[in-house]
Design an enzyme around this catalytic site. Sequence first.
Site, PDB file in Angstrom:
ATOM      1  N   VAL A  68      -1.073   1.663  -0.094  1.00 52.35           N
ATOM      2  CA  VAL A  68      -0.440   0.649  -0.947  1.00 52.35           C
ATOM      3  C   VAL A  68       0.202   1.258  -2.193  1.00 52.35           C
ATOM      4  CG1 VAL A  68      -1.859  -1.278  -0.102  1.00 52.35           C
ATOM      5  CG2 VAL A  68      -2.597   0.000  -2.146  1.00 52.35           C
ATOM      6  N   ASN A  94      -5.777  -6.834  -0.755  1.00 52.14           N
ATOM      7  CA  ASN A  94      -7.205  -6.567  -0.957  1.00 52.14           C
ATOM      8  C   ASN A  94      -7.543  -5.110  -1.277  1.00 52.14           C
ATOM      9  OD1 ASN A  94     -10.227  -6.939  -0.443  1.00 52.14           O
ATOM     10  ND2 ASN A  94      -9.650  -5.526   1.202  1.00 52.14           N
ATOM     11  N   SER A 153     -11.979  -9.221  -9.255  1.00 53.51           N
ATOM     12  CA  SER A 153     -13.398  -8.877  -9.384  1.00 53.51           C
ATOM     13  C   SER A 153     -13.929  -9.602 -10.606  1.00 53.51           C
ATOM     14  CB  SER A 153     -13.574  -7.369  -9.594  1.00 53.51           C
ATOM     15  OG  SER A 153     -14.900  -7.078 -10.027  1.00 53.51           O
ATOM     16  N   TYR A 167     -10.699   0.265 -13.909  1.00 56.13           N
ATOM     17  CA  TYR A 167     -10.984  -0.739 -12.867  1.00 56.13           C
ATOM     18  C   TYR A 167     -10.947  -2.147 -13.450  1.00 56.13           C
ATOM     19  CZ  TYR A 167     -13.358  -3.073  -8.959  1.00 56.13           C
ATOM     20  OH  TYR A 167     -13.673  -3.905  -7.909  1.00 56.13           O
ATOM     21  N   LYS A 171      -8.306  -5.374 -12.650  1.00 56.53           N
ATOM     22  CA  LYS A 171      -8.762  -6.646 -12.079  1.00 56.53           C
ATOM     23  C   LYS A 171      -8.386  -7.822 -12.996  1.00 56.53           C
ATOM     24  CE  LYS A 171     -10.374  -4.879  -8.321  1.00 56.53           C
ATOM     25  NZ  LYS A 171      -9.692  -5.153  -7.045  1.00 56.53           N
TER      26      LYS A 171
HETATM   27  N1  LIG Z   1     -17.764  -4.353  -2.986  1.00 60.53           N
HETATM   28  C1  LIG Z   1     -17.842  -4.978  -4.131  1.00 60.53           C
HETATM   29  O1  LIG Z   1     -18.929  -5.167  -4.663  1.00 60.53           O
HETATM   30  C2  LIG Z   1     -16.581  -5.477  -4.797  1.00 60.53           C
HETATM   31  C3  LIG Z   1     -16.730  -6.290  -5.941  1.00 60.53           C
HETATM   32  C4  LIG Z   1     -15.588  -6.781  -6.569  1.00 60.53           C
HETATM   33  C5  LIG Z   1     -14.338  -6.477  -6.056  1.00 60.53           C
HETATM   34  N2  LIG Z   1     -14.233  -5.676  -4.961  1.00 60.53           N
HETATM   35  C6  LIG Z   1     -12.883  -5.376  -4.475  1.00 60.53           C
HETATM   36  O2  LIG Z   1     -12.808  -5.607  -3.077  1.00 60.53           O
HETATM   37  C7  LIG Z   1     -11.736  -4.853  -2.545  1.00 60.53           C
HETATM   38  C8  LIG Z   1     -12.209  -4.158  -1.271  1.00 60.53           C
HETATM   39  O3  LIG Z   1     -13.195  -3.215  -1.628  1.00 60.53           O
HETATM   40  P1  LIG Z   1     -14.499  -2.966  -0.741  1.00 60.53           P
HETATM   41  O4  LIG Z   1     -15.661  -3.222  -1.615  1.00 60.53           O
HETATM   42  O5  LIG Z   1     -14.381  -3.666   0.532  1.00 60.53           O
HETATM   43  O6  LIG Z   1     -14.423  -1.385  -0.583  1.00 60.53           O
HETATM   44  P2  LIG Z   1     -14.334  -0.452   0.721  1.00 60.53           P
HETATM   45  O7  LIG Z   1     -14.200   0.914   0.160  1.00 60.53           O
HETATM   46  O8  LIG Z   1     -15.448  -0.747   1.641  1.00 60.53           O
HETATM   47  O9  LIG Z   1     -12.968  -0.894   1.412  1.00 60.53           O
HETATM   48  C9  LIG Z   1     -11.731  -0.647   0.786  1.00 60.53           C
HETATM   49  C10 LIG Z   1     -10.713  -0.291   1.855  1.00 60.53           C
HETATM   50  O10 LIG Z   1      -9.443  -0.096   1.190  1.00 60.53           O
HETATM   51  C11 LIG Z   1      -8.857   1.077   1.706  1.00 60.53           C
HETATM   52  N3  LIG Z   1      -7.953   1.663   0.700  1.00 60.53           N
HETATM   53  C12 LIG Z   1      -8.281   2.367  -0.404  1.00 60.53           C
HETATM   54  N4  LIG Z   1      -7.181   2.806  -1.020  1.00 60.53           N
HETATM   55  C13 LIG Z   1      -6.125   2.358  -0.281  1.00 60.53           C
HETATM   56  C14 LIG Z   1      -4.731   2.506  -0.381  1.00 60.53           C
HETATM   57  N5  LIG Z   1      -4.186   3.232  -1.371  1.00 60.53           N
HETATM   58  N6  LIG Z   1      -3.933   1.917   0.539  1.00 60.53           N
HETATM   59  C15 LIG Z   1      -4.489   1.200   1.561  1.00 60.53           C
HETATM   60  N7  LIG Z   1      -5.803   1.057   1.741  1.00 60.53           N
HETATM   61  C16 LIG Z   1      -6.617   1.628   0.817  1.00 60.53           C
HETATM   62  C17 LIG Z   1     -10.003   1.997   2.024  1.00 60.53           C
HETATM   63  O11 LIG Z   1      -9.627   3.009   2.960  1.00 60.53           O
HETATM   64  C18 LIG Z   1     -11.027   1.023   2.575  1.00 60.53           C
HETATM   65  O12 LIG Z   1     -10.912   0.874   3.979  1.00 60.53           O
HETATM   66  C19 LIG Z   1     -11.264  -3.920  -3.648  1.00 60.53           C
HETATM   67  O13 LIG Z   1     -10.103  -4.451  -4.248  1.00 60.53           O
HETATM   68  C20 LIG Z   1     -12.428  -3.945  -4.617  1.00 60.53           C
HETATM   69  O14 LIG Z   1     -12.030  -3.647  -5.945  1.00 60.53           O
HETATM   70  C21 LIG Z   1     -15.325  -5.178  -4.320  1.00 60.53           C
END
Ligand SMILES: NC(=O)c1ccc[n+]([C@@H]2O[C@H](COP(=O)([O-])OP(=O)(O)OC[C@H]3O[C@@H](n4cnc5c(N)ncnc54)[C@H](O)[C@@H]3O)[C@@H](O)[C@H]2O)c1
Length: 264
Positions: A68, A94, A153, A167, A171
Amino acid sequence: MTKEIFDLAGRSAFVTGAASGLGFAMTEAMVESGAAVCLADVDANNLDKAVDHFRRQSNQVEGVELDVRDPAKIKQVVKAYADRQGRLDVMFANAGITGGAPISQPDGAIETIDLDVWRNVLDVNLTGVFATLQAAAAVMKPQRSGRIIATASIAGMRTSNVSGYAYSSTKAAVIQIVKLAAAELAQYDIRVNGIAPGPFLTNIAGGRMFTDPARRDFMAQGTALKRVADPKELKGLVTLLASDAASFITGQVIAIDGGALVIT
Ligand SMILES: NC(=O)c1ccc[n+]([C@@H]2O[C@H](COP(=O)([O-])OP(=O)(O)OC[C@H]3O[C@@H](n4cnc5c(N)ncnc54)[C@H](O)[C@@H]3O)[C@@H](O)[C@H]2O)c1
């Protein structure tokens, strides 16, 4: 019928960061609700595994390797998918990463922040999300309909003892982008909403919540429910926002955080 307003049969969806964690759960929700889905991820290996997994459930699943941080590529692959499907109904912006220590740690202090780390987090979480919304709007405006769901987030809603400057700032910015885009795109019947997750057991931050029980407990104590969430617990909310059940909801960012925001 109430059940029917959640049905996504005949709809098409595109999910960034679909190979893992919350994006994987979003994809699962879309597949189970009957939508065709394009999974996009920078991790080609995990992407292949995820596409194989969902193809066992649906023949309306495809994958595209996508970073992305490359806005031209996002535009190209989103348009190509919309052309193949005849339309694009749902976009999940996402993909996201962590980066930088929280302010409570010495290397999270403002003067120590490495601007290369800062820029990379902004490139993925902010510019990447914005470029994804641009690509979605470009195909949704002419069709005069669409639903966009951006992953923010709770770290963008208050100060956090888990995330640092970069971060949390991205967000907070995503929350504002959701509001602006919702206001602009409503005239095209495009609804734009966000989700603000609390702690979910994913691979974010190297999967430390999976591997380190102390870390998981620390994250759990930050919620009112005193636990971290399974990504599957996201499926109800994202299906709601993607479906006609949310026909009058736009410009909202909904926290799904086990009550983290209501405790002190
Ligand atoms: N897990 C949590 O507790 C949490 C809490 C709040 C927000 N989030 C947000 O949820 C979203 C998903 O995160 P997650 O927790 O599922 O993490 P994750 O690491 O399990 O999944 C994230 C996915 O995004 C992909 N990714 C990373 N950089 C990328 C790029 N430049 N282009 C395309 N794909 C890319 C990764 O390869 C991975 O498959 C994020 O935006 C994160 O900030 C997560």
